[in-house]
Design an enzyme around this catalytic site. Structure first.
Site, PDB file in Angstrom:
ATOM      1  NE  ARG A 255      -8.333 -10.259  -5.814  1.00  0.00           N
ATOM      2  CZ  ARG A 255      -9.738  -9.731  -5.162  1.00  0.00           C
ATOM      3  NH1 ARG A 255     -10.586  -9.879  -6.126  1.00  0.00           N
ATOM      4  NH2 ARG A 255      -9.724  -9.245  -3.970  1.00  0.00           N
TER       5      ARG A 255
ATOM      6  CG  HIS B  80     -12.755  -3.781   7.541  1.00  0.00           C
ATOM      7  ND1 HIS B  80     -12.769  -2.358   7.168  1.00  0.00           N
ATOM      8  CD2 HIS B  80     -12.373  -3.984   8.796  1.00  0.00           C
ATOM      9  CE1 HIS B  80     -12.580  -1.986   8.324  1.00  0.00           C
ATOM     10  NE2 HIS B  80     -12.270  -2.686   9.161  1.00  0.00           N
TER      11      HIS B  80
ATOM     12  CE  LYS C 220      -4.037  -1.912   2.104  1.00  0.00           C
ATOM     13  NZ  LYS C 220      -3.763  -3.422   2.190  1.00  0.00           N
TER      14      LYS C 220
END
Length: 639
Positions: free
Chosen positions: A297, A235, A116
């Protein structure tokens, strides 16, 4: 065009890829573990190769076995689906090194977006707006604390290698920062082998907006508009829709253009998703929507994008992997209508959403008259798209994700799409495995959600109310009683008044057991049924299962126990699906109250079942090693 394809995945995504490959005339090869030997994707493929034991780390995550399976089966290419090895750059490189076609992005692109902090730095350089924060190399607690002060509380500490909600901590006050930082770093190290973190501004009214992008080997990158995935639980996405409610044309243009720049910055090829977080406290504004991460993906929720664009994203993947240019230019793509998807999971909302495993003895996901055909991604105006990797008789395994199906509805307007999907979820019939169908139906009908006034914390705040199951109505209880009497025949032990017949007026009532509790219901009659809402039912070993609003209700005659555990007549029923690990008694043996009878292993815990009173083992229905479903009769003790 690729001529033969191995699918390095299982379940509904494997079936989804096989469908498109079949339409293109591509030979398909499935892989399977011990647990999936009889799975739907194995039977649908042209060939199948066994790759190991049930645990994913011994089968679906072993790249060497998958590559060997491709070679042995004569497959030309490998499609990873999503999850498992789909974002593993080393595996992608191994596939290419083996002389096979990799249906996915370049390994370097996967690596570029895998961490990240590095991804955010690259996005800043590309002019993509990112969440305010710190992603520097200095990981000292003092530096991180200073940066948190600069960003301003509340902040989010996030593992740089994180995913799935792990390695994340919200910090509201500087006094709590040090302790929460240590906790986050420990979890990150345990989960990802990397304890580095970054600091981000915590968005108080967050919406999760993501943009579908697609690139080819000829330098073209397009977007296929946005999806809204704000309805989440811990989440994890629950309901997705496309396009995003409240998104103006101007904001859409800016956000989608930023997504294309992000993909171009990593020389992206194939299907990918750029995820953004939006501060929705003042609506969706381009200056309050920031890059969060990229999924390199195909996404679980890709069908809603296919529905509104009329594009088969798997076909695009296969064409691009074959070296062809993108089938459409940006100016040839447009939005048509609205689509919503619900993820149907084998889980029990009433038990904290614990996974529910076992055999799908009864399964109906959509009424046949309204089910979308598998001819392609476009749906008829009143169609329902069902993506699943199971069928009636399949087992929900404890080894993999407990998704049963994805249910997708496409309509002209958002209100119509949500209402249609709510009806589909309410019509779901699954037994004895528990599902979140009723929960989905309730969420889809929530006035705040229908109005588009939700953020990612909505379900968490309203969970207790949303998981509450409505009791079965007296009308449906009466209906169940009539079915029980028909099934039991002369053996029925409910006392019915003399001269009773179904087309007569009600003459009294009777007691049945509904979901373990005795309930008094009117005796069934034709007139009573005419005033009652329709009911669907399935037979069960213990009685009748009546489905209402997506929830199953087990109804038994009052003289038979229905609650899991020990019944009043000595019936010991399985409290949940599991495996009998030990049987301590024999049929005909004498037992005393509290004596251990057998042990059931479920959800990695052992449960001991004991005799309810002194007596004799009148029935012994299982042996050690048997897999049992919830509510199955195991032992009956007779006093």
């Amino acid at each position: 065009m690729i001529t033969s394809l191995l699918i390095a995945n299982r379940g509904e995504i494997a079936c989804r890829i096989i469908r498109t490959a079949n339409a293109l005339g591509i030979r398909t090869v499935a892989v399977y573990s011990d647990a999936d030997a009889g799975a739907l994707h194995v039977r649908q493929a042209d060939a199948a190769v066994h790759i190991g034991a049930a645990p994913a780390r011994q089968s679906y995550l072993v790249g060497e076995r998958i590559i060997a399976a491709a070679r042995d089966s004569g497959a030309e290419a490998i499609h990873p689906g999503y999850g498992f090895l789909s974002e593993n750059a080393d595996f992608a490189e191994s596939v290419i090194a083996a002389g096979l076609v990799w249906v996915g992005p370049k390994p370097d692109s996967i690596r570029a977006m895998g961490l990240k902090d590095a991804a955010k730095a690259r996005m800043i350089a590309a002019g993509v707006p990112v969440t305010p924060g710190y992603q520097g190399e200095d990981q000292s607690p003092e530096r991180l604390a200073r940066e948190a002060e600069v960003v301003g509380y509340p902040v989010l500490i996030k593992a740089v290698a994180g995913g799935g909600g792990k390695g994340m901590r919200r910090v509201d006050d500087a006094a709590d920062f040090a302790d929460l930082l240590q906790s986050c770093q420990r979890e990150a190290a345990s989960s990802f082998g990397d304890d580095r973190v970054l600091i981000e501004k915590y968005v108080l009214n967050p919406r999760h907006i993501e943009v579908q992008v697609f690139g080819d080997t000829h330098g073209q990158v397009v977007h296929l508009f946005e999806r809204d995935c704000s309805l989440q639980r811990r989440h994890q996405k629950v309901i997705e829709e496309a396009p995003a409610p409240g998104m103006s044309a101007e904001t859409r243009a800016e956000v989608c253009a930023a997504a294309v720049r992000a993909a171009q910055a990593v020389d992206y090829v194939g299907a990918g998703t750029i995820e953004f977080i939006a501060d929705a406290s003042d609506g969706l504004r381009a200056d309050r929507i920031w890059f969060m991460e990229m999924n390199t993906r195909l996404q679980v929720e890709h069908p809603v994008t296919e529905a509104i664009t009329g594009v088969d994203l798997v076909e695009w993947q296969l064409r691009v992997a074959s070296g062809e240019p993108l089938p459409k230019r940006q100016d040839e793509l447009s939005i048509s209508g609205w689509a919503a998807e619900g993820r149907l999971y084998a889980e029990d909302p009433a038990k904290g959403f614990l996974p529910s495993i076992g055999r799908l003895d009864h399964l109906q996901l959509a009424r046949p008259a309204f089910t979308w055909s598998n001819a392609g991604p476009s749906m008829a105006p009143q169609g329902v798209r069902v993506e699943t990797g199971v069928e009636e008789g399949s087992d929900v395994s404890p080894y993999y994700d407990p998704m049963i199906a994805k249910l997708i509805c496409h309509r002209d307007t958002r209100e119509e799409a949500l209402a249609a999907l709510a009806d589909v979820c309410a019509d779901v019939q699954v037994w004895p495995v528990r599902t979140n169908a009723a929960f989905l139906a309730r969420v889809l009908r929530e006035p705040a959600f229908v109005a588009g006034e939700v953020d990612t914390g909505f379900i968490g705040k309203e969970a207790e109310r949303l998981v509450a199951t409505a009791p079965l109505s007296a009308a449906r209880g009466s209906y169940a009683l009539s079915v029980l009497q028909e099934l039991a025949g002369p053996a029925a032990r409910v006392q019915v008044p003399a001269g009773f017949r179904l087309n007569a007026a009600p003459r009294g009532d009777a007691v049945v057991v509904i979901d373990g509790a005795p309930v008094r219901v009117p005796l069934p009659s034709e007139r009573f049924f005419q005033s009652a809402d329709p009911a669907s039912f399935a037979r069960a070993d213990e009685g009748v299962v009546v489905f209402a609003g997506g929830s199953p209700h087990l109804v038994t005659l009052a003289t038979r126990p229905s609650a899991a555990g020990a019944g009043g007549d000595g019936a010991i029923l399985a409290p949940m699906p599991g495996r009998v690990t030990a049987v301590e008694i024999l049929a005909g043996a004498s037992v005393t109250k509290g004596q251990k009878l057998l042990t059931l292993e479920a959800m990695k815990m052992e449960h001991t079942l004991v005799a309810p009173f002194d007596g004799t083992v009148a029935e012994l229905e299982v042996e050690a090693g048997a897999q049992v479903t919830e509510g199955r009769l195991l032992v009956r003790v007779q006093s």
